[in-house]
Scaffold this motif. Structure first.
Motif, PDB file in Angstrom:
ATOM      1  N   ILE A  99      -2.435   3.445  11.566  1.00  0.00           N
ATOM      2  CA  ILE A  99      -3.205   4.332  10.680  1.00  0.00           C
ATOM      3  C   ILE A  99      -2.685   4.221   9.244  1.00  0.00           C
ATOM      4  N   ALA A 100      -1.367   4.197   9.096  1.00  0.00           N
ATOM      5  CA  ALA A 100      -0.783   4.097   7.754  1.00  0.00           C
ATOM      6  C   ALA A 100      -1.207   2.785   7.091  1.00  0.00           C
ATOM      7  N   GLU A 101      -1.278   1.729   7.901  1.00  0.00           N
ATOM      8  CA  GLU A 101      -1.684   0.422   7.374  1.00  0.00           C
ATOM      9  C   GLU A 101      -3.163   0.447   6.966  1.00  0.00           C
ATOM     10  N   ARG A 102      -3.981   1.108   7.788  1.00  0.00           N
ATOM     11  CA  ARG A 102      -5.410   1.188   7.476  1.00  0.00           C
ATOM     12  C   ARG A 102      -5.629   2.061   6.223  1.00  0.00           C
ATOM     13  N   ASP A 103      -4.863   3.131   6.091  1.00  0.00           N
ATOM     14  CA  ASP A 103      -4.928   3.988   4.892  1.00  0.00           C
ATOM     15  C   ASP A 103      -4.625   3.145   3.654  1.00  0.00           C
ATOM     16  N   ARG A 104      -3.552   2.343   3.799  1.00  0.00           N
ATOM     17  CA  ARG A 104      -3.118   1.549   2.653  1.00  0.00           C
ATOM     18  C   ARG A 104      -4.235   0.589   2.240  1.00  0.00           C
ATOM     19  N   LYS A 105      -4.832  -0.080   3.230  1.00  0.00           N
ATOM     20  CA  LYS A 105      -5.895  -1.038   2.909  1.00  0.00           C
ATOM     21  C   LYS A 105      -7.125  -0.324   2.352  1.00  0.00           C
ATOM     22  N   ASP A 106      -7.512   0.789   2.979  1.00  0.00           N
ATOM     23  CA  ASP A 106      -8.735   1.491   2.545  1.00  0.00           C
ATOM     24  C   ASP A 106      -8.579   2.082   1.132  1.00  0.00           C
ATOM     25  N   SER A 107      -7.354   2.478   0.777  1.00  0.00           N
ATOM     26  CA  SER A 107      -7.151   3.128  -0.521  1.00  0.00           C
ATOM     27  C   SER A 107      -6.831   2.144  -1.640  1.00  0.00           C
ATOM     28  N   SER A 108      -6.349   0.957  -1.266  1.00  0.00           N
ATOM     29  CA  SER A 108      -5.904   0.047  -2.334  1.00  0.00           C
ATOM     30  C   SER A 108      -6.881  -1.090  -2.586  1.00  0.00           C
ATOM     31  N   ARG A 109      -7.946  -1.190  -1.772  1.00  0.00           N
ATOM     32  CA  ARG A 109      -8.883  -2.305  -1.978  1.00  0.00           C
ATOM     33  C   ARG A 109      -9.601  -2.119  -3.321  1.00  0.00           C
ATOM     34  N   SER A 110     -10.058  -3.246  -3.905  1.00  0.00           N
ATOM     35  CA  SER A 110     -10.693  -3.129  -5.220  1.00  0.00           C
ATOM     36  C   SER A 110     -12.132  -2.633  -5.080  1.00  0.00           C
ATOM     37  N   ASN A 111     -12.745  -2.911  -3.916  1.00  0.00           N
ATOM     38  CA  ASN A 111     -14.144  -2.568  -3.708  1.00  0.00           C
ATOM     39  C   ASN A 111     -14.275  -1.172  -3.076  1.00  0.00           C
ATOM     40  N   SER A 112     -14.727  -0.172  -3.842  1.00  0.00           N
ATOM     41  CA  SER A 112     -14.931   1.194  -3.337  1.00  0.00           C
ATOM     42  C   SER A 112     -13.736   1.755  -2.560  1.00  0.00           C
ATOM     43  N   PRO A 113     -12.574   1.856  -3.202  1.00  0.00           N
ATOM     44  CA  PRO A 113     -11.422   2.398  -2.465  1.00  0.00           C
ATOM     45  C   PRO A 113     -11.612   3.865  -2.092  1.00  0.00           C
ATOM     46  N   LEU A 114     -10.899   4.270  -1.038  1.00  0.00           N
ATOM     47  CA  LEU A 114     -10.937   5.680  -0.632  1.00  0.00           C
ATOM     48  C   LEU A 114     -10.169   6.510  -1.656  1.00  0.00           C
ATOM     49  N   ARG A 115     -10.819   7.498  -2.262  1.00  0.00           N
ATOM     50  CA  ARG A 115     -10.104   8.393  -3.176  1.00  0.00           C
ATOM     51  C   ARG A 115     -10.843   9.729  -3.263  1.00  0.00           C
ATOM     52  N   GLN A 116     -10.092  10.761  -3.643  1.00  0.00           N
ATOM     53  CA  GLN A 116     -10.709  12.086  -3.756  1.00  0.00           C
ATOM     54  C   GLN A 116     -11.238  12.278  -5.173  1.00  0.00           C
TER      55      GLN A 116
END
Ligand code: DC
Length: 221
Positions: free
Chosen positions: A173-190
């Motif tokens: 999960i931590a790895e998926r969080d890292r990828k989802d939040s750090s990608r350049s295309n539509s990263p996960l953010r609040q």
């Protein structure tokens, strides 16, 4: 009316959104399921996410649809019910790579906006509040601690007959969080205008009610 929910893996978005849709009588759009379906298609065909030509061709061949009403919605990929297959360990491990591909996101975002034109809807994913529906009437960022999310995933996997430790799942999960939040295309953010809903220690019922109460007054908008 659109209720847009973003948040990391295991924060409870999907189970909450399904019940919110049921109680408010609106559509539930599980965008994670759409990215999972694309991933399943590509893994089966052996298409690498870095293969631009292959990915563009794959996207043009994929038809995703949903049937049924929440919580019993089924996900279909080119006429096949893939509701269970898209939750497999292999898809879960690879989806972060496939969902970051530009052509995949463009195609799915277009489809998501088209579905939203058909009625009131609750949707959840990683870019609902930031990119797909930035002017949604209700915007929520749902999260929970990594440990709590790993415990929830463990229960999900047990239902599929897969046994994994909380530690193993927490690392994934931590790895998926890292990828989802750090990608350049539509990263996960609040976003600043999203309501933060930290579900650590909350019951599913409490999560559902919190959102149903926000949505009810806006139902006819
Ligand atoms: O919510 P989920 O675990 O089913 O999502 C699967 C993957 O898809 C996850 O790694 C993030 C990605 N995703 C995304 O990038 N954008 C969305 N709108 C929904 C999911």
């Amino acid at each position: 009316m659109i209720i847009a929910i973003d948040g990391p893996a295991g924060s409870g978005k999907s189970s909450t959104a399904k019940q919110v849709a049921k109680r408010l009588g609106i559509i539930h759009l599980d965008t994670g399921a759409m990215y999972r379906a694309v991933t399943l298609f590509c893994l089966r065909k052996g298409i690498d996410f870095r293969d631009e030509t292959g990915m563009a061709k794959a996207v043009s061949e994929i038809q995703i649809s949903f049937t049924g009403s929440p919580p019993d919605t089924r996900t279909w990929l080119n006429g096949e019910d893939v509701s269970d297959a898209i939750r497999s360990d292999e898809v879960t491990k690879n989806v972060s790579d496939y969902c970051a591909v530009g052509v995949v996101r463009e195609a799915l975002v277009d489809q998501q906006r088209a579905i939203a034109k058909t009625g009131n809807l609750v949707c959840e994913g990683r870019d609902m509040t930031t990119v797909v529906f930035p002017s949604a009437e209700i915007k929520i960022f749902m999260t929970a601690s990594v440990e709590e999310r790993a415990k929830r995933r463990k229960l999900d996997f047990e239902k599929l007959g897969v046994s994994k430790t909380v530690e193993e799942l927490a690392a994934e999960i931590a790895e998926r969080d890292r990828k989802d939040s750090s990608r350049s295309n539509s990263p996960l953010r609040q976003t600043d205008d999203a309501t933060l809903l930290d579900t650590t220690g909350m019951t599913l019922e409490e999560q559902i009610e919190a959102i149903v109460q926000m949505g009810k007054p806006l139902l006819d908008k």
